[in-house]
Enzyme design. Sequence first.
Site, mmCIF file in Angstrom:
data_model
loop_
_atom_site.group_PDB
_atom_site.id
_atom_site.type_symbol
_atom_site.label_atom_id
_atom_site.label_comp_id
_atom_site.label_asym_id
_atom_site.label_seq_id
_atom_site.Cartn_x
_atom_site.Cartn_y
_atom_site.Cartn_z
ATOM 1 N N ARG A 18 -12.463 5.873 8.905
ATOM 2 C CA ARG A 18 -11.977 4.493 8.913
ATOM 3 C C ARG A 18 -13.042 3.523 8.392
ATOM 4 O O ARG A 18 -12.729 2.558 7.691
ATOM 5 C CB ARG A 18 -11.566 4.117 10.344
ATOM 6 C CG ARG A 18 -10.992 2.719 10.493
ATOM 7 C CD ARG A 18 -9.697 2.541 9.722
ATOM 8 N NE ARG A 18 -8.957 1.349 10.138
ATOM 9 C CZ ARG A 18 -7.792 0.988 9.638
ATOM 10 N NH1 ARG A 18 -7.217 1.735 8.702
ATOM 11 N NH2 ARG A 18 -7.164 -0.080 10.061
ATOM 12 N N SER A 66 0.835 -1.198 0.000
ATOM 13 C CA SER A 66 0.000 0.000 0.000
ATOM 14 C C SER A 66 0.875 1.255 0.000
ATOM 15 O O SER A 66 1.774 1.367 -0.833
ATOM 16 C CB SER A 66 -0.954 -0.059 1.200
ATOM 17 O OG SER A 66 -1.932 0.911 1.106
ATOM 18 N N ASP A 79 -8.293 -6.479 -5.262
ATOM 19 C CA ASP A 79 -7.998 -5.131 -4.732
ATOM 20 C C ASP A 79 -8.625 -4.081 -5.641
ATOM 21 O O ASP A 79 -8.301 -3.996 -6.811
ATOM 22 C CB ASP A 79 -6.463 -4.958 -4.689
ATOM 23 C CG ASP A 79 -6.021 -3.681 -3.972
ATOM 24 O OD1 ASP A 79 -6.853 -2.781 -3.760
ATOM 25 O OD2 ASP A 79 -4.824 -3.606 -3.633
ATOM 26 N N HIS A 135 -7.715 -5.249 -0.822
ATOM 27 C CA HIS A 135 -6.438 -4.587 -0.576
ATOM 28 C C HIS A 135 -5.726 -5.122 0.671
ATOM 29 O O HIS A 135 -4.515 -5.344 0.667
ATOM 30 C CB HIS A 135 -6.699 -3.085 -0.447
ATOM 31 C CG HIS A 135 -5.477 -2.266 -0.271
ATOM 32 N ND1 HIS A 135 -4.498 -2.183 -1.228
ATOM 33 C CD2 HIS A 135 -5.063 -1.479 0.759
ATOM 34 C CE1 HIS A 135 -3.538 -1.382 -0.804
ATOM 35 N NE2 HIS A 135 -3.849 -0.951 0.398
ATOM 36 N N ASP A 136 -6.460 -5.303 1.758
ATOM 37 C CA ASP A 136 -5.830 -5.727 3.022
ATOM 38 C C ASP A 136 -5.319 -7.168 2.988
ATOM 39 O O ASP A 136 -4.788 -7.659 3.999
ATOM 40 C CB ASP A 136 -6.786 -5.537 4.201
ATOM 41 C CG ASP A 136 -6.539 -4.213 4.935
ATOM 42 O OD1 ASP A 136 -5.514 -3.552 4.641
ATOM 43 O OD2 ASP A 136 -7.365 -3.836 5.792
HETATM 44 C C1 LIG Z 1 0.526 -2.601 7.329
HETATM 45 C C2 LIG Z 1 0.472 -1.425 7.991
HETATM 46 O O1 LIG Z 1 1.404 -0.823 7.975
HETATM 47 S S1 LIG Z 1 -0.946 -0.838 8.541
HETATM 48 C C3 LIG Z 1 -1.416 -1.489 9.974
HETATM 49 C C4 LIG Z 1 -2.288 -2.629 9.771
HETATM 50 N N1 LIG Z 1 -2.987 -2.819 10.933
HETATM 51 C C5 LIG Z 1 -4.203 -2.402 11.032
HETATM 52 O O2 LIG Z 1 -4.831 -1.936 10.110
HETATM 53 C C6 LIG Z 1 -4.693 -2.553 12.439
HETATM 54 C C7 LIG Z 1 -6.123 -2.867 12.496
HETATM 55 N N2 LIG Z 1 -6.342 -4.237 12.141
HETATM 56 C C8 LIG Z 1 -7.150 -4.544 11.136
HETATM 57 O O3 LIG Z 1 -7.754 -3.716 10.541
HETATM 58 C C9 LIG Z 1 -7.294 -5.977 10.812
HETATM 59 O O4 LIG Z 1 -6.894 -6.805 11.856
HETATM 60 C C10 LIG Z 1 -6.589 -6.379 9.563
HETATM 61 C C11 LIG Z 1 -6.730 -5.367 8.481
HETATM 62 C C12 LIG Z 1 -5.107 -6.584 9.819
HETATM 63 C C13 LIG Z 1 -7.273 -7.629 9.167
HETATM 64 O O5 LIG Z 1 -8.644 -7.322 8.987
HETATM 65 P P1 LIG Z 1 -9.779 -8.367 9.244
HETATM 66 O O6 LIG Z 1 -9.679 -9.475 8.266
HETATM 67 O O7 LIG Z 1 -11.086 -7.674 9.319
HETATM 68 O O8 LIG Z 1 -9.351 -8.923 10.640
HETATM 69 P P2 LIG Z 1 -10.207 -9.593 11.751
HETATM 70 O O9 LIG Z 1 -11.172 -10.596 11.213
HETATM 71 O O10 LIG Z 1 -9.194 -10.040 12.728
HETATM 72 O O11 LIG Z 1 -11.074 -8.413 12.355
HETATM 73 C C14 LIG Z 1 -10.522 -7.286 12.839
HETATM 74 C C15 LIG Z 1 -11.259 -6.908 14.113
HETATM 75 O O12 LIG Z 1 -12.661 -6.774 13.838
HETATM 76 C C16 LIG Z 1 -13.407 -7.584 14.734
HETATM 77 N N3 LIG Z 1 -14.542 -8.147 14.037
HETATM 78 C C17 LIG Z 1 -14.505 -9.127 13.123
HETATM 79 N N4 LIG Z 1 -15.760 -9.401 12.719
HETATM 80 C C18 LIG Z 1 -16.572 -8.573 13.400
HETATM 81 C C19 LIG Z 1 -17.986 -8.388 13.401
HETATM 82 N N5 LIG Z 1 -18.781 -9.134 12.641
HETATM 83 N N6 LIG Z 1 -18.491 -7.449 14.212
HETATM 84 C C20 LIG Z 1 -17.690 -6.698 15.008
HETATM 85 N N7 LIG Z 1 -16.336 -6.841 15.038
HETATM 86 C C21 LIG Z 1 -15.798 -7.764 14.234
HETATM 87 C C22 LIG Z 1 -12.462 -8.687 15.135
HETATM 88 O O13 LIG Z 1 -12.865 -9.258 16.380
HETATM 89 C C23 LIG Z 1 -11.164 -7.990 15.206
HETATM 90 O O14 LIG Z 1 -11.064 -7.358 16.454
HETATM 91 P P3 LIG Z 1 -9.639 -7.217 17.171
HETATM 92 O O15 LIG Z 1 -8.785 -6.461 16.192
HETATM 93 O O16 LIG Z 1 -9.953 -6.449 18.428
HETATM 94 O O17 LIG Z 1 -9.133 -8.594 17.409
HETATM 95 N N1 LIG Z 2 -5.134 -1.507 6.793
HETATM 96 C C1 LIG Z 2 -4.010 -0.775 6.319
HETATM 97 C C2 LIG Z 2 -4.206 -0.503 4.880
HETATM 98 C C3 LIG Z 2 -4.012 0.836 4.352
HETATM 99 O O1 LIG Z 2 -3.275 0.772 3.215
HETATM 100 C C4 LIG Z 2 -3.787 0.414 7.189
HETATM 101 O O2 LIG Z 2 -4.631 0.674 8.030
HETATM 102 O O3 LIG Z 2 -2.760 1.067 7.079
#
Ligand SMILES: CC(=O)SCCNC(=O)CCNC(=O)[C@H](O)C(C)(C)COP(=O)(O)OP(=O)(O)OC[C@H]1O[C@@H](n2cnc3c(N)ncnc32)[C@H](O)[C@@H]1OP(=O)(O)O
Ligand SMILES: N[C@@H](CCO)C(=O)O
Length: 382
Positions: free
Chosen positions: A232, A163, A332, A365-366
Site C-alpha cells: 500500500r 481506476s 495522474d 490518480h486519487d
Molecule cells: C474508489 C474506490 O473504490 S477505492 C476506496 C477508496 N478509499 C480508500 O482508498 C480508503 C483510504 N482512504 C484514502 O486513502 C484517502 O482518504 C483518499 C485516497 C480517499 C484520500 O487521500 P488523502 O488525500 O491522502 O486523504 P487524507 O488527507 O484524508 O489522508 C488520509 C489519511 O492519512 C492521514 N494523514 C494525512 N496526512 C498525514 C501525515 N502527514 N502523517 C500521517 N497521517 C496522515 C489522514 O489523517 C487520514 O487519516 P484517516 O483516513 O484516518 O482520516
Molecule cells: N485509492 C484507490 C485507488 C486505486 O485505484 C483504492 O485504494 O482503490
Amino acid sequence: MVAQLEYVQRAQTQQVQTENEVLIFTFDQLLLQRGGRLGPVTLAYETWGELNATGDNAILITHALTGSSHAHDPADPENPKAAWWNPLIGPGKYFDTSRYFVICANVIGGCAGSTGPSSKNPLTDRPFGMRFPVITIRDMVRAQHKLIKHLGVRRLAMVAGGSIGGQQALEWAVMYPQLVEKVAVIAASAAVSAQAISFNEVARQSIMADPAWLCGDYLPGHGPATGLSIARMLAMITYQSEESMEMRFSRNPVQREAATAPTFSPELGGRFDVENYLYYQGDQLARRFDANSYLYISRAMDLYDVSEGYASLEEALGRIRSQMIFVGIRSDFLFPASHVRWLADKVQMVGGNARYVELDSPHGHDAFLKEWDQLTEALRQF
Ligand SMILES: CC(=O)SCCNC(=O)CCNC(=O)[C@H](O)C(C)(C)COP(=O)(O)OP(=O)(O)OC[C@H]1O[C@@H](n2cnc3c(N)ncnc32)[C@H](O)[C@@H]1OP(=O)(O)O
Ligand SMILES: N[C@@H](CCO)C(=O)O
C-alpha cells in the site's frame, strides 16, 4: 409473522438484508474468461433510491482496487470519509438518488462480502487462498450483469467508475452495448502501461515475501500485514504526484505521532512526514483489506485489455453504443491523462459518441476520490 414472510421471500430470491444495509445476491456459477468456473458466487451490494416501473433509471457505480459497495452513506451524507463517493451520490447530487436507483457491488475477488480468495471453497470448506481462480475485469462485469438482471433493471442509465472501476465501466460499454445509455470512464485506459504493471508486481512480491503469507493459506486475522502494508505504501505513491507530495509533505519532519513504530533505527526511517503518512496508509489498509484479494484484483487490473477476444482494438471499441465520457487527471501517472484522451479519440474514430474532459488537479490518480467539484462539473457535461 410478517417479518418471517419477508425473510422467506428474500431467501427465495437469494437476497438477504444484513444489519449494515449491505445486500447479498448469490448465483450458481460464473464461467471465467481465463477458463474454469466459479460458483456459487455471492455479490455484496448496496442500493440507494428506487427503481422505476420501466426499470431504466438505474445507475451502476463500479469501485476501484480496495473499494467496497459502500459508495454512499445516507446516515452521514456530507462526510467524504463515510463512503468513498459520498459527495457525488444522494438526493440532489450528481448521482441523484431522488431520481435514480444507484447500485454499487463489491467486485468478485474482493473482501467486502463478495466471493473472493478469503471465501470458503465449497470443495474443501476452507478459504480458497491461492486456489481461487484468476479473475478478470470482464468476469467482474459479467457478475454485475447477473446482479442487475436479478434486480429487475432493464437498461442502465449510466455506469460510472474510476481506476479499476473505470476499466469495468469501459468493459460494460463494450460487452453490453444495448444495455447502457451513458458510461463515465474516469482515470482508466484501454490497458495499463508496463510501468503500472511494474508497480503492481512489486506490491504483490512484497505480500508474497512476507513469511506470514504462507502461500496464501494464512488464517483470518493473521495475514501478511507487513507485506500488504508495504504494497500500500508503494501504491499510495502512484496514487499521488510529485506536485501533490511536495505541496503536502515536502521535506517536512514528522508532524504527528508515528502511525506504526518502525522497527529499525529512527535515523533510517520515520524522520520525514511523508514516511509517516505512508506508514499510516499502509497500516490502515492492512487492517481493512485481505492480502490475497490484493493479489487477485491488482492482477485483474494488469490483465485488462479491452481488445482481448476481438480481432482488434477498433473492433472492440466499435461495439460501443453508449454516450461516453472519458475523464483524465492532469497529474495522474498511473493512468496518464494522455492515455485516457487517446482512448476517447479512438472511440470517436470508430464512430462512437465520446467526449474527453480533464481534471486540472495536482492530486494525481486519487483525484477521482477528492476533486468533488471538478468531477461533478465534468460529469455534468453529459
Ligand atoms: C474508489 C474506490 O473504490 S477505492 C476506496 C477508496 N478509499 C480508500 O482508498 C480508503 C483510504 N482512504 C484514502 O486513502 C484517502 O482518504 C483518499 C485516497 C480517499 C484520500 O487521500 P488523502 O488525500 O491522502 O486523504 P487524507 O488527507 O484524508 O489522508 C488520509 C489519511 O492519512 C492521514 N494523514 C494525512 N496526512 C498525514 C501525515 N502527514 N502523517 C500521517 N497521517 C496522515 C489522514 O489523517 C487520514 O487519516 P484517516 O483516513 O484516518 O482520516
Ligand atoms: N485509492 C484507490 C485507488 C486505486 O485505484 C483504492 O485504494 O482503490
